[in-house]
Write a protein that holds these residues in place. Structure first.
Motif, PDB file in Angstrom:
ATOM      1  N   SER A 459       0.818  -1.209   0.000  1.00 60.77           N
ATOM      2  CA  SER A 459       0.000   0.000   0.000  1.00 60.77           C
ATOM      3  C   SER A 459       0.852   1.259   0.000  1.00 60.77           C
ATOM      4  O   SER A 459       0.436   2.290  -0.535  1.00 60.77           O
ATOM      5  CB  SER A 459      -0.931   0.000   1.209  1.00 60.77           C
ATOM      6  OG  SER A 459      -0.198  -0.005   2.421  1.00 60.77           O
ATOM      7  N   GLU A 465      -5.999   5.211  -5.558  1.00 60.06           N
ATOM      8  CA  GLU A 465      -6.878   4.633  -6.566  1.00 60.06           C
ATOM      9  C   GLU A 465      -6.359   3.284  -7.035  1.00 60.06           C
ATOM     10  O   GLU A 465      -7.142   2.329  -7.219  1.00 60.06           O
ATOM     11  CB  GLU A 465      -7.014   5.576  -7.762  1.00 60.06           C
ATOM     12  CG  GLU A 465      -7.710   6.891  -7.471  1.00 60.06           C
ATOM     13  CD  GLU A 465      -6.759   7.918  -6.837  1.00 60.06           C
ATOM     14  OE1 GLU A 465      -7.213   9.018  -6.497  1.00 60.06           O
ATOM     15  OE2 GLU A 465      -5.554   7.586  -6.698  1.00 60.06           O
ATOM     16  N   PHE A 468      -6.930   0.742  -4.342  1.00 65.29           N
ATOM     17  CA  PHE A 468      -8.337   0.350  -4.281  1.00 65.29           C
ATOM     18  C   PHE A 468      -8.653  -0.708  -5.336  1.00 65.29           C
ATOM     19  O   PHE A 468      -9.306  -1.722  -5.061  1.00 65.29           O
ATOM     20  CB  PHE A 468      -9.209   1.595  -4.472  1.00 65.29           C
ATOM     21  CG  PHE A 468     -10.666   1.363  -4.213  1.00 65.29           C
ATOM     22  CD1 PHE A 468     -11.182   1.412  -2.935  1.00 65.29           C
ATOM     23  CD2 PHE A 468     -11.531   1.096  -5.272  1.00 65.29           C
ATOM     24  CE1 PHE A 468     -12.521   1.205  -2.693  1.00 65.29           C
ATOM     25  CE2 PHE A 468     -12.875   0.878  -5.040  1.00 65.29           C
ATOM     26  CZ  PHE A 468     -13.378   0.937  -3.745  1.00 65.29           C
ATOM     27  N   ASN A 472      -9.652  -4.627  -4.615  1.00 67.79           N
ATOM     28  CA  ASN A 472     -10.914  -5.176  -5.113  1.00 67.79           C
ATOM     29  C   ASN A 472     -10.683  -6.427  -5.944  1.00 67.79           C
ATOM     30  O   ASN A 472     -11.422  -7.409  -5.837  1.00 67.79           O
ATOM     31  CB  ASN A 472     -11.649  -4.126  -5.956  1.00 67.79           C
ATOM     32  CG  ASN A 472     -12.700  -3.382  -5.141  1.00 67.79           C
ATOM     33  OD1 ASN A 472     -13.204  -3.887  -4.145  1.00 67.79           O
ATOM     34  ND2 ASN A 472     -13.011  -2.169  -5.563  1.00 67.79           N
TER      35      ASN A 472
END
Length: 662
Positions: A459, A465, A468, A472
């Motif tokens: 991270s 973005e 993320f 996902n």
């Protein structure tokens, strides 16, 4: 809310639905019926019931002498001379009939033979002629002048919409207000007079005619399936004996030639009438809607059937067609509307509901037919409609409720469950959904917690973005694996998950609980294999590799919906949840493989010897007062013996147990 109270509340809610649906359906159908909207269907049903009655053979008391097309061609005149009728009546009288009726207008002479016919008219009181009562569109036709008033009857018939004769007209008033007898009633009364049966006023109402034990209650405008019918005069329903076969007939020429056996005439009522097409004396009857070629019935045959009805009534062989009062008919419709609503409420399977409705309609039809055989005209179409309408209302309502429940279920559990569990849950939704929520239930399940080691390193090197999207993609693959092992993801905890095996339906056997435990461990092993594949892809992208920790615990929990009806969450609570979470995070520094799977003794007890494990001994978990026996799952056992730890690390084939990585 206490379970018993909740049960009764739900029961009365369902009962209210049934009552509301049946009441609404009954009101709609009764309203449509009251304005005549169902009259054509009810009359068509009446006709069909009339056709279905068993045929008892020709009436042995009646004979029609028919003027055929051949007779008209022989005399080359549509209206035969009076001489022909004089000769015919004389020949008939020789064989001693009970009565003879000439259904031919004779208001003026048709020579030759007029005087001869007059002499015959005056020779016997068993001879009867016809007249026609005029109206605004049809002139009055006078009877034969030689006949007395007691030997004359009108041959007017009452015709329903569509030209169908269903009613029997007994009396009409002339212009002076005098009561006139029908032609068929005159003939029947002459027949019955020989047996000492005379018409009289009934005991209940002197204005109502009674023959023998039969009371001829006048037809009212709304009797049976009629709505606002014109019941002027004195009418009853025409109780046909059958179609054209119900009355024997012989051609006029055969009688004149002496080719008719005297037994066919003796002691019978003989009617003389025109059956030739050129005579245009034909009517539609309840039998006209059948598949027969002879769709119409000659007027003389209709009058003969009327005569037979009066004689039957006077002799007590057949009563009159009767009806229920309006209140009882409404109750009949309400009853069948309740049947439809209850069936739709209780039978949810489409095929089962179709069979149940079909069986109910069959019972309704058989009931109406059975009553019709007893001469009762009971509504058939309105109860059919109330049954279908109330059932359809309940089906529509429950379908809408089911859709809302489905939306609620999917809002609670989202896409986190396997298709098998979702289907099973939906099929058994009535067991789960009460008062708009999933009620809390206690059960034994297996909890799986996972977390990534090294996620913070990834991270730090990504934009939010990108992180993320990466997360996902990872969690989507994790969810697919969990679902494939029949698990339900209850929560996503950042880079980890909380999955439950054994919900939403409680396991009732040890074998079921054991199957859930094995599914959880197999799922964790599969997640390890997935992680190795993902690590290879991330390495190719220049991203760091990560490790996974998994904690698995089997024990009692309580599951159900938490929150309000507008915002619900599928809650899983209990100490077992905390234990599984602590197993995942205990001794984070002891990570010998990319996927570390720890289970407690409580789970191991259900696993049998399926897996190779390594005992870590009793460990103290955060927030737990007692130590928990912890075991590390090394993989699915390949043989009957447990390899030593060092050998196991080298021979491990499962990616979850590989020692490569961070």
């Amino acid at each position: 809310m206490p379970p018993l109270f909740s049960h009764f509340r739900r029961y009365f809610a369902d009962l209210g639905l049934v009552l509301m649906a049946s009441t609404a359906a009954s009101m709609v159908v009764v309203g449509i019926r009251s304005v005549g909207g169902l009259q054509p269907l009810e009359l068509a049903a009446y006709d069909r019931l009339m056709q279905l009655r068993p045929f008892s053979g020709p009436d042995p008391r009646l004979l029609v002498v028919a003027i055929t097309e051949a007779d008209i061609q022989r005399y080359r005149a549509l209206s035969l001379p009076d001489q022909v009728y004089a000769e015919l009546l004389q020949k008939l009288l020789q064989h001693n009939p009970r009565a003879i009726g000439l259904d031919i207008y004779r208001d003026f002479p048709v020579e030759p033979g007029h005087q001869a016919l007059n002499r015959v008219w005056q020779s016997s009181d068993r001879l009867f002629g016809v007249t026609k009562v005029g109206d605004d569109t049809h002139p009055t036709i006078q009877p034969p002048p030689a006949l007395s008033a007691d030997q004359v009857g009108f041959n007017d018939v009452t015709v329903d919409a569509g030209g169908i004769v269903r009613r029997n007209l007994l009396f009409l008033a002339d212009d002076q207000g005098n009561s006139l007898y029908s032609f068929s009633l005159r003939l029947a009364l002459r027949y019955l007079a020989d047996e000492g049966i005379e018409p009289r006023g009934s005991d209940a109402d002197p204005n109502v005619m009674q023959l023998g034990q039969t009371v001829f209650t006048p037809l009212q405008p709304n009797d049976g399936g009629y709505v606002g019918a014109d019941t002027a005069g004195y009418q009853v329903m025409l109780n046909y004996r059958g179609d054209n076969r119900a009355v024997a007939w012989v051609p006029l020429g055969d009688v004149l030639a002496g080719r008719v056996a005297p037994a066919l005439i003796r002691d019978r009522v003989v009617l003389v009438g025109n059956i030739a097409e050129s005579g245009k004396d034909f009517f539609y009857t309840p039998f006209s809607s059948s598949l027969r070629d002879d769709q119409r019935m000659a007027g003389v045959f209709i009058h003969a059937q009327m005569v037979g009805q009066f004689i039957d009534a006077g002799q007590g062989q057949r009563s009159m067609i009767w009806f229920w009062p309006d209140s009882l008919e409404v109750l009949w419709m309400v009853f069948w509307s309740l049947v439809g609503a209850i069936l739709a409420w209780r039978v949810r399977h489409p095929l089962g509901l179709a069979i149940a409705v079909g069986l109910s309609l069959t019972i309704l039809l058989v009931s109406c037919y059975g009553l019709f055989l007893k001469l009762g005209w009971v509504p058939l179409v309105p109860p059919t409609l109330t049954l279908l309408l109330s059932g359809g209302t309940v089906v529509t309502y429950t379908a809408q409720q089911a859709q809302r429940q489905r939306q609620m279920v999917m809002r609670l559990l989202g896409q986190s469950m396997s298709p098998e569990i979702a289907a099973a849950m939906w099929e058994r939704r009535d067991e789960l959904l009460k008062d708009g929520k999933l009620p809390g239930q206690r059960l034994i399940a297996t909890l799986l917690f996972t977390d990534l080691k090294g996620f913070s390193t990834i991270s730090e090197g990504m934009e939010p973005e990108e992180l993320f999207d990466w997360l996902n993609a990872y969690l989507e693959k994790v969810a697919d694996v969990v679902q494939s092992y029949h698990g339900v993801i209850n929560k996503f905890t950042g880079d980890g998950i909380m999955a439950v095996f054994g919900v939403p339906f409680p396991r009732t056997t040890r074998e079921g609980i054991a199957a859930d435990a094995r599914n959880a461990v197999d799922c964790a092993l599969a997640l390890g294999r997935l992680l190795e594949q993902l690590n290879q892809g991330w390495a190719a992208q220049g991203l760091p590799q990560v490790m996974m920790r998994a904690g698995i615990y089997t024990g009692p929990i309580v599951v159900g919906s938490l929150g309000s009806k507008n915002r619900l969450e599928y809650g899983v609570i209990g100490d077992s949840v905390n234990t599984a979470s602590r197993l995942e995070s205990v001794d984070k520094h002891r990570q010998m493989s990319p996927c570390r799977i720890l289970v407690a003794q409580e789970t191991l007890d259900y696993l049998g010897d399926r897996y190779d494990t390594e005992a870590w001994g009793p460990l103290e978990l955060k927030g737990k007062e007692r130590k928990i026996q912890v075991f590390r799952v090394l993989g699915v056992r390949k043989s009957g013996s447990l390899p030593k730890r060092g050998e196991f690390e080298r021979k491990l084939q499962s990616p979850c147990d590989s020692s490569t990585g961070m």
